[in-house]
Design a protein around this motif. Structure first.
Motif, PDB file in Angstrom:
ATOM      1  N   THR A  30       0.834  -1.206   0.000  1.00  0.00           N
ATOM      2  CA  THR A  30       0.000   0.000   0.000  1.00  0.00           C
ATOM      3  C   THR A  30       0.862   1.246   0.000  1.00  0.00           C
ATOM      4  N   CYS A  31       1.865   1.260   0.855  1.00  0.00           N
ATOM      5  CA  CYS A  31       2.756   2.425   0.919  1.00  0.00           C
ATOM      6  C   CYS A  31       3.412   2.654  -0.433  1.00  0.00           C
ATOM      7  N   ALA A  32       3.912   1.561  -1.017  1.00  0.00           N
ATOM      8  CA  ALA A  32       4.644   1.706  -2.271  1.00  0.00           C
ATOM      9  C   ALA A  32       3.731   2.147  -3.400  1.00  0.00           C
ATOM     10  N   VAL A  33       2.549   1.546  -3.472  1.00  0.00           N
ATOM     11  CA  VAL A  33       1.645   1.858  -4.585  1.00  0.00           C
ATOM     12  C   VAL A  33       0.946   3.191  -4.360  1.00  0.00           C
ATOM     13  N   PHE A  34       0.641   3.481  -3.106  1.00  0.00           N
ATOM     14  CA  PHE A  34      -0.085   4.718  -2.828  1.00  0.00           C
ATOM     15  C   PHE A  34       0.768   5.945  -3.146  1.00  0.00           C
ATOM     16  N   ALA A  35       2.072   5.802  -3.012  1.00  0.00           N
ATOM     17  CA  ALA A  35       2.935   6.973  -3.250  1.00  0.00           C
ATOM     18  C   ALA A  35       2.771   7.502  -4.669  1.00  0.00           C
ATOM     19  N   PRO A  36       3.007   6.700  -5.716  1.00  0.00           N
ATOM     20  CA  PRO A  36       2.819   7.260  -7.060  1.00  0.00           C
ATOM     21  C   PRO A  36       1.369   7.608  -7.355  1.00  0.00           C
ATOM     22  N   LEU A  37       0.449   6.837  -6.763  1.00  0.00           N
ATOM     23  CA  LEU A  37      -0.961   7.142  -6.987  1.00  0.00           C
ATOM     24  C   LEU A  37      -1.323   8.486  -6.368  1.00  0.00           C
ATOM     25  N   PHE A  38      -0.848   8.689  -5.159  1.00  0.00           N
ATOM     26  CA  PHE A  38      -1.109   9.948  -4.448  1.00  0.00           C
ATOM     27  C   PHE A  38      -0.460  11.103  -5.198  1.00  0.00           C
ATOM     28  N   VAL A  39       0.775  10.881  -5.607  1.00  0.00           N
ATOM     29  CA  VAL A  39       1.483  11.943  -6.329  1.00  0.00           C
ATOM     30  C   VAL A  39       0.716  12.311  -7.599  1.00  0.00           C
ATOM     31  N   ARG A  40       0.312  11.281  -8.349  1.00  0.00           N
ATOM     32  CA  ARG A  40      -0.370  11.556  -9.607  1.00  0.00           C
ATOM     33  C   ARG A  40      -1.711  12.240  -9.355  1.00  0.00           C
ATOM     34  N   THR A  41      -2.428  11.759  -8.351  1.00  0.00           N
ATOM     35  CA  THR A  41      -3.723  12.354  -8.053  1.00  0.00           C
ATOM     36  C   THR A  41      -3.554  13.805  -7.630  1.00  0.00           C
ATOM     37  N   SER A 280       3.978  27.108 -14.724  1.00  0.00           N
ATOM     38  CA  SER A 280       5.120  27.074 -13.800  1.00  0.00           C
ATOM     39  C   SER A 280       4.648  26.793 -12.379  1.00  0.00           C
ATOM     40  N   ALA A 281       3.492  27.385 -12.025  1.00  0.00           N
ATOM     41  CA  ALA A 281       2.959  27.141 -10.672  1.00  0.00           C
ATOM     42  C   ALA A 281       2.631  25.661 -10.498  1.00  0.00           C
ATOM     43  N   VAL A 282       2.036  25.080 -11.526  1.00  0.00           N
ATOM     44  CA  VAL A 282       1.732  23.643 -11.456  1.00  0.00           C
ATOM     45  C   VAL A 282       3.026  22.839 -11.358  1.00  0.00           C
ATOM     46  N   ALA A 283       4.015  23.265 -12.157  1.00  0.00           N
ATOM     47  CA  ALA A 283       5.295  22.551 -12.129  1.00  0.00           C
ATOM     48  C   ALA A 283       5.944  22.657 -10.754  1.00  0.00           C
ATOM     49  N   ALA A 284       5.862  23.862 -10.176  1.00  0.00           N
ATOM     50  CA  ALA A 284       6.446  24.032  -8.838  1.00  0.00           C
ATOM     51  C   ALA A 284       5.703  23.163  -7.826  1.00  0.00           C
ATOM     52  N   GLY A 285       4.376  23.126  -7.955  1.00  0.00           N
ATOM     53  CA  GLY A 285       3.579  22.288  -7.061  1.00  0.00           C
ATOM     54  C   GLY A 285       3.934  20.820  -7.231  1.00  0.00           C
ATOM     55  N   ARG A 286       4.140  20.424  -8.490  1.00  0.00           N
ATOM     56  CA  ARG A 286       4.506  19.020  -8.726  1.00  0.00           C
ATOM     57  C   ARG A 286       5.842  18.694  -8.075  1.00  0.00           C
ATOM     58  N   THR A 287       6.742  19.652  -8.132  1.00  0.00           N
ATOM     59  CA  THR A 287       8.044  19.427  -7.507  1.00  0.00           C
ATOM     60  C   THR A 287       7.878  19.218  -6.006  1.00  0.00           C
ATOM     61  N   ILE A 288       7.046  20.060  -5.402  1.00  0.00           N
ATOM     62  CA  ILE A 288       6.818  19.926  -3.960  1.00  0.00           C
ATOM     63  C   ILE A 288       6.176  18.574  -3.660  1.00  0.00           C
ATOM     64  N   VAL A 289       5.187  18.232  -4.466  1.00  0.00           N
ATOM     65  CA  VAL A 289       4.486  16.961  -4.240  1.00  0.00           C
ATOM     66  C   VAL A 289       5.450  15.789  -4.370  1.00  0.00           C
ATOM     67  N   ARG A 290       6.272  15.862  -5.400  1.00  0.00           N
ATOM     68  CA  ARG A 290       7.173  14.743  -5.641  1.00  0.00           C
ATOM     69  C   ARG A 290       8.279  14.670  -4.600  1.00  0.00           C
ATOM     70  N   THR A 291       8.430  15.722  -3.852  1.00  0.00           N
ATOM     71  CA  THR A 291       9.405  15.692  -2.757  1.00  0.00           C
ATOM     72  C   THR A 291       8.735  15.266  -1.462  1.00  0.00           C
ATOM     73  N   LEU A 292       7.598  15.908  -1.205  1.00  0.00           N
ATOM     74  CA  LEU A 292       6.949  15.739   0.097  1.00  0.00           C
ATOM     75  C   LEU A 292       6.341  14.342   0.247  1.00  0.00           C
ATOM     76  N   VAL A 293       5.622  13.934  -0.774  1.00  0.00           N
ATOM     77  CA  VAL A 293       4.884  12.672  -0.651  1.00  0.00           C
ATOM     78  C   VAL A 293       5.823  11.471  -0.503  1.00  0.00           C
ATOM     79  N   PRO A 294       6.786  11.319  -1.405  1.00  0.00           N
ATOM     80  CA  PRO A 294       7.669  10.160  -1.224  1.00  0.00           C
ATOM     81  C   PRO A 294       8.391  10.173   0.117  1.00  0.00           C
ATOM     82  N   LEU A 295       8.728  11.366   0.603  1.00  0.00           N
ATOM     83  CA  LEU A 295       9.450  11.403   1.877  1.00  0.00           C
ATOM     84  C   LEU A 295       8.570  10.930   3.020  1.00  0.00           C
ATOM     85  N   LEU A 296       7.319  11.391   3.015  1.00  0.00           N
ATOM     86  CA  LEU A 296       6.430  10.943   4.086  1.00  0.00           C
ATOM     87  C   LEU A 296       6.166   9.443   3.960  1.00  0.00           C
ATOM     88  N   LEU A 297       5.941   9.015   2.723  1.00  0.00           N
ATOM     89  CA  LEU A 297       5.650   7.602   2.539  1.00  0.00           C
ATOM     90  C   LEU A 297       6.904   6.745   2.679  1.00  0.00           C
TER      91      LEU A 297
END
Lengths: 1043, 277
Positions: A30-41, A280-297
């Motif tokens: 769940t942790c492994a699969v939820f990470a990319p799913l959460f990031v994408r969502t 750019s705002a979306v890209a910046a948000g994606r960067t944050i998401v791709r940093t924050l989510v994997p780290l928490l997970l």
């Protein structure tokens, strides 16, 4: 006979163990699969929040050109080529428009109102032509239904309007352009077409036209042919709306890149394209998401894999005899290992689909209840990859845990009691402790930063858990012996069991880590929420804000004051003046006392004493359109008789006509200053004072204020170029307005005078309608202001004062755009609405000065509750009073904007992390009980047979379980708090950091406490149930060999 | 299968102390022989059995099982030997069985290694029948079996690959007399049908009495040997003769003896008796 698979039979035989292992494996997956799913969502959510859900106008590329440039005949068609061809597939067909500003007398005898002529592509397809027809020829126009009704315009009416470009060209004899009314329109709401263009809705509203206030007229819609001749100041535009359905995360970079080829080489053309910024705002948000989510997970996954390894180790310990049997029956070491690994692998693999399903269910919950509408649940290849990674990691963890056991010699495997483990800290323990220590020191010293520092809490907890387990063994050993020596059997047995059983110490490590993770995550969620709320409160100012279309602050204030009592107590008017000069200080005008009750107490820093903003003042003195009368006597100490010899000219004598320095003395003038409701300042002369030692005259002066005005001050001025110093006394007695005495006497009713020279003074005394003015060395002019408006205006200042400030004194933009002398009586970090730079002043004081809100201002009403009923009622009441409400924003919506962000959604993952962490730790307690119950039950049966009462045994087992849970929760909570203090500064709370309010990263003790209590309850319950289950199985029969 | 030991020594090392479990065992077990190892707890009989099974390596001396010198074999070769030539019954029936399999499945599981080496093996049912497992219990869950049946299943598993040597550690402990007799009968039957050498460890004198030959281990040495109900002292390779317990009580350690040959018998005379005489 059907042949059963030994592996499957083994899995089924140990049903509860297998279920536990399946659950842990499912958690890892769940942790492994939820990470990319959460990031994408989240990325899809960001895309929708930033682009898809925005107004079409926010994602439209607008190309504008003015005919005043090099091309005097430029039209929309000439602008289409500005957009690169490759961008065409992302943007819809352009909407062309030509506009020109002119003016129109709506009715004979009225002042001209501003008028805009609009020729927009296919406009008639987007308006309702209520009568007449669509313009087709040059000069034909559609007028709005509101204007047609207000002014009684009918089809066929002709309007003569000037072409400003002809006038500007010096053609004073230019013939006005004739427009013919051919129909009446009412615009249909169609944001995809109109974008930011509004053509009607302003009819009749008072607007400024030069020095006058005139009613507004809606735009005239015309054919583009109208602009074929003349209208050299017309503006052309082409608007390219973004095709939303073609926007996806994959196409974003292409869209941005396609706009990089915008033709910006033409001087007369300007391009406004918010899309790259949004991308750019979306890209910046994606960067944050791709940093924050994997780290928490990643922390959670690390915990889950650790748990899986521990559980696998415990399970493999149970399999020792079976491995021994396999070896005994001739299987090789590898074959024996395969026997166990096959069973464990099967169990782990059974957990994978469950984990995937849980992850998908979580994603669906996220999509349905958290994300903006339309976010898809995407089953993409990273999910499969994550599942494979989870499987591999799980199998590796199981293998790593099983390998030491499987490599033991047969004789060792056959031993009923496994070889004792090392009593000290192992190599892994020491490595983890050292890494954690280095991380903590690095965080404190600032050498470790960035996202990787977020792993510190878990590392710290792991280290503390390992050391705690080691200490627990030592402490429990001593405590157990002492307790037994004192006859405390239950305590002694519990302590010795803790010391003896490594599985319990493993549980301590996991519980510590899980609790720390849950605590850290819960704290991060609450701290993030708290800061988002604080920023939303600061941004909005009140629980609900109604933005209005009003331009007259006085009218707004009057409308608010006229609200029904039940609404009045929850509403207050607020005016924000934003000067065009970016270096000037924005002004926030409100009623401090009301705002304190209605708005949020969000003014950080400073003493925030709003009372200082409203010093005691006298009531305003309103003067009507009457005549002021009274008697003026004077005594002048300095005056010119006219006999003075010709001497040097005074420094400012250059203005004397003809340079004749021997002109006759001219009188001094006494007058008053009044302000009109629209803020206009007018001087009214009361009397002239002849230059003589003393004298007397009658005052008779018309006020000339048809709409009423307010007494602002009284002044004395020298008109004699030779007389540059005024010293003496005036006595104004019996001052009346239309025979009614004016109560002007008394020095406390006047502010200290403004004098032209340093050291000059003017004092006012008297009583009733008599006023005595003593002045000394005042220069050429002296003014005393009526004390209904403090001067300088006391303000609460956020940010730096303007460059031209003198200490705390500076000039502020007031109503009507006039400069207002201001003095900062308090300095704060931030103010509502204006943020880190602005000045808060009393609205009522500025209303006394009068004046409209300058362009760029916003006039709003703050409401003390976001109740939709209140918002609707006040909106209706204001509209009924001629104050249309344009937007209503509640605090939930303001917070929602921050919550619908990468950081807001990313931190939400903390909730998931916390819950899963607690579940994991509870599961571990259960798993350890399940995997070891046979042995423990046998031990307990031995105690029973030895005469230890069952209740004592039950207490002992409960005690060991609860002690382990309590110790783990306490250590974990401490680590979570330490992690929060150390690592929270590194957790992004906002997508775009702002100066104010300064993030409040103080630990959220309520969340921490709640998490600790929850962990204690969950783990305590599981521990007690596990203890009860084990004790119930402790029967003497266990002592016999059993299956 | 013949078993021969020469000067067998085994020392356990635990927490810095060396404990000699066996101190020079010289023993020969003939092929097809049935032998019981007797002795008090800690005497070393289970260690000797474990050495016969190749589960432990001797500290010194030699163990030969058939043609195999166990001390020189690799771990893999020992695995192979146990899968084909040596069957072992561990103390406690349940320890010999996978609890989630039936007796038939357990036998099949135990045969897997030998089958993988193309060895001709009897069917599982045949093995179970050989040891006397009731037919209705062949496919029953182990939890439904009586203790005696469990032990029979354990024996069946141990002989599943038709070994030349069967080693059984306390195969009758915790069994009632009837069950004990059944298990002993099974062992005898296997020995009789397949010619399997049987070595078992027991505390039970009645069990020992049912075996043609017994070896008593005392303090890591062969203390005595019994044949057909009569016990003999055994002269070791170094010439020493362990006294039986009742003689040792009369002749405590340190006693001086004269060894005389009288009328074709060997007589031990204590020094005092000798002096008095």
């Amino acid at each position: 006979m059907s042949r059963r698979s030994p592996t499957w039979a083994a899995v089924r035989y140990r049903g509860s163990q297998s279920v536990a292992l399946v659950l842990v494996s499912a958690l890892v997956t769940t942790c492994a699969v939820f990470a990319p799913l959460f990031v994408r969502t989240l990325e899809q959510g960001l895309l929708r929040a930033a682009l898809v859900e925005r107004d079409v106008a926010d994602t439209t590329v607008v190309v504008r050109a003015s005919r005043t440039g090099t091309d005097s005949a430029v039209g929309p068609a000439d602008l289409v080529g500005v957009l690169p061809a490759e961008a065409g597939r992302w943007f819809g067909d352009p909407v062309g428009m030509l506009t020109a500003d002119t003016s129109l007398q709506p009715q004979d005898g009225r002042q001209p109102s501003p008028l805009r002529l609009v020729a927009r592509d296919a406009a008639c397809d987007h308006v309702e032509v209520t009568s007449g027809r669509c313009p087709e020829e040059a000069g034909e126009v559609l007028v709005s239904a509101a204007d047609a009704e207000s002014w009684g315009w009918e089809e066929g009416r002709r309007f003569a309007v000037p072409d400003p470009s002809a006038t500007a060209a010096g053609d004073s004899a230019a013939t006005p352009v004739t427009l013919t009314l051919v129909g009446v329109y009412r615009s249909r709401p169609d944001p995809g077409y109109w974008l930011r263009t509004t053509v009607d809705g302003k009819s009749g509203f008072p607007i400024g036209q030069g020095d006058s206030i005139v009613p507004a007229v809606d735009d005239f819609l015309t054919a583009s042919a109208t602009f074929d001749k003349g209208w050299a100041e017309a503006a052309a535009s082409a608007e390219f709306p973004l095709e939303r359905e073609r926007v996806s995360l994959a196409t974003l970079p292409e869209i941005r890149d396609s706009l990089s080829g915008l033709d910006r080489t033409r001087e007369e053309v300007s391009v406004s394209s918010p899309v790259p910024g949004l991308v750019s705002a979306v890209a910046a948000g994606r960067t944050i998401v791709r940093t924050l989510v994997p780290l928490l997970l990643a922390q959670l996954a690390l915990l889950a894999v650790t748990v899986l390894a521990l559980v696998a180790h415990a399970v493999v310990e149970q399999r020792r005899p079976e491995v021994a049997l396999a070896r005994l029956r001739g299987r090789s070491r590898e074959a024996g290992s395969r026997l166990v690994m096959a069973e464990l692998a099967l169990t782990v693999l059974l957990g994978v689909p469950l984990g995937v399903l849980i992850a998908l269910a979580g994603g669906e919950v996220l999509r349905r209840f958290v994300m903006p509408r339309g976010v898809p649940l995407e089953l993409r290849w990273p999910l499969a990859l994550a599942a494979v990674v989870a499987v591999v990691a799980s199998l590796l963890a199981v293998y790593a845990a099983a390998r030491p056991v499987l490599r033991e010699p047969v004789a060792s495997l056959l031993r009923r009691i496994p070889p004792s483990v090392a009593k000290g800290l192992g190599v892994v323990d020491v490595v983890v402790a050292v890494v954690a220590a280095v991380s903590v020191v690095g965080l404190i010293s600032g050498d470790v930063d960035g996202p990787s520092a977020l792993l510190t809490p878990v590392l710290l907890a792991l280290a503390v858990g390992l050391v705690g387990a080691w200490l627990l063994r030592r402490v429990a050993t001593g405590a157990g012996r002492r307790a037994l020596a004192r006859g405390h059997l239950a305590t002694g047995l519990a302590a010795l069991s803790l010391a003896r059983r490594p599985a319990l110490r493993h549980v301590l490590v996991v519980v510590t880590t899980a609790t720390a993770l849950a605590t850290f995550a819960a704290n991060a969620v609450v701290v993030g929420d708290r800061n988002r709320a604080a920023r939303a409160q600061l941004e909005l100012g009140a629980p609900a804000v109604l933005e209005t279309r009003a331009t007259e602050p006085a009218a707004l204030a009057a409308a608010v004051d006229a609200l029904p009592p039940e609404q009045r107590g929850l509403a207050t008017p607020v005016v924000v003046l934003r000067p065009r000069d970016p270096s000037a200080v924005p002004t926030l005008l409100l009623r401090p006392d009301e705002a304190r009750g209605v708005g949020y107490p969000v003014i950080p820093g400073g003493s925030a004493d709003v009372a200082a903003l409203v010093p005691p003042v006298v009531p305003s003195l309103q003067l009507g359109d009457g005549v002021l009368t009274g008697t003026l006597t004077w005594e002048l100490d300095q005056f010119r008789s006219g006999d003075e010899p010709v001497g040097e000219a005074p420094p400012d004598a250059s203005g004397i006509p003809g340079g004749d320095l021997s002109v006759a003395p001219t009188p001094l003038i006494v007058g008053i200053t009044v302000t009109t409701p629209d803020g206009t300042t007018l001087d009214r002369e009361l009397a002239q004072v002849e230059q003589s030692a003393r004298g007397r005259t009658t005052v008779r002066a018309p006020v000339l204020c048809p709409g009423g005005c307010r007494l602002a001050g009284i002044w004395l001025r020298s008109t004699d170029p030779w007389l540059d110093n005024l010293t003496g006394r005036l006595e104004l007695t019996g001052l009346s307005l239309d025979g009614k005495p004016l109560d002007v006497g008394g020095g406390d009713r006047w502010l200290p005078a403004d004098v032209d020279v340093d050291g000059g003074t003017q004092t006012l005394t008297g009583s009733g309608s008599d006023l005595v003015i003593d002045f000394d060395n005042t220069g050429r002019r002296v003014l005393s202001r009526w004390a209904d408006v403090p001067s300088p205006t006391p303000v609460m200042l956020a940010g730096r004062p303007p460059a031209d400030a003198s200490g705390d004194d500076f000039s502020l933009v007031g109503l009507g755009g006039r400069p207002v002398a201001a003095r900062a009586v308090d300095h704060v970090d931030a103010l509502p609405v204006v943020g880190s730079r602005g000045a808060l002043a009393d609205l009522d004081a500025q209303l006394r000065l009068g004046g409209p809100a300058p362009p760029g201002s916003s006039l709003a009403v703050w409401l003390g509750s976001p109740d939709p009923g209140l918002v609707a009622d006040v909106s209706h009441a204001l509209t009924a009073q001629g104050i249309p409400v344009t937007t209503a924003t509640t605090i939930e919506e303001a917070r929602g904007r921050y919550e619908r962000s990468a950081t807001g959604w990313g931190l939400l993952l903390g909730v998931f992390t916390g819950i899963v962490a607690l579940l994991v730790s509870g599961l571990v307690v259960a798993v350890v009980a399940v995997t070891s119950w046979r042995g423990v039950a046998r031990d307990l049966a031995g105690l029973l047979v030895s005469g230890v009462p069952r209740p004592v045994i039950a207490r002992a087992v409960r005690g060991e379980q609860l002690t382990m849970a309590l110790a783990g929760v306490l250590l974990g909570t401490a680590c979570g708090v330490a992690g929060a203090v150390l690592a929270m500064p590194l957790v992004p709370i906002f997508d775009r950091p702002a100066v104010v309010p300064v993030p409040d990263l103080a630990p959220a003790w309520s969340a921490i406490g709640l998490t600790a209590v929850t962990a204690l309850l969950v783990l305590g319950l599981v521990a007690v149930l596990a203890a009860r289950a084990v004790v119930s199985r402790a029967v003497p029969e266990r002592l016999r060999e059993s299956l | 299968m013949r078993v021969v030991t020469r000067g067998l020594v085994h020392i356990y090392r635990a927490e810095g102390h060396d404990v000699a479990a066996l101190s020079g065992i010289d023993l020969v077990v003939a092929p097809g022989e049935r032998l019981a190892l007797l002795g008090p707890s800690g005497a070393g009989k289970s260690t000797l059995l474990t050495l016969f099974g190749g589960l432990l390596r001797p500290s010194a001396g030699r163990v030969h099982v058939g043609e195999h010198d166990l001390a020189r074999m690799t771990e893999a070769d020992l695995d192979l030997l146990r899968g084909t030539e040596i069957g072992m019954v561990l103390q406690g029936a349940a320890r010999n069985l996978l609890p989630y399999l039936t007796p038939r499945e357990n036998v099949t599981f135990a045969q897997a290694a030998a089958k993988g080496r193309d060895r001709e093996l009897p069917a599982a049912a045949e093995v179970l029948a050989l040891v006397g497992m009731p037919l209705e219990s062949v496919d029953a869950p182990l939890s439904r079996l009586t203790p005696g049946e469990l032990q029979l299943a354990a024996v069946a598993v141990a002989v599943s690959c038709r070994p030349g040597l069967l080693l059984a550690d306390e195969p009758t402990s915790q069994l009632d007399h009837d069950a004990r007799d059944v298990v002993l009968g099974a062992l005898a039957h296997v020995n009789a049908v397949w010619g399997t050498t049987v070595v078992l460890v027991t505390h039970d004198a009645e069990v020992a009495a049912r075996m043609p030959r017994t070896i008593t281990i005392r303090d890591g040495r062969v203390g005595a040997e019994g044949r057909a109900g009569e016990e003999f002292a055994v002269v070791s390779a170094d010439g020493s003769v362990p006294l039986p317990p009742h003689a040792l009580a009369a002749l405590p350690p340190g006693s001086l003896l004269r060894v005389h040959a009288e009328d074709g018998r060997w007589v031990l005379l204590p020094e005092e008796e000798d002096a008095g005489a």
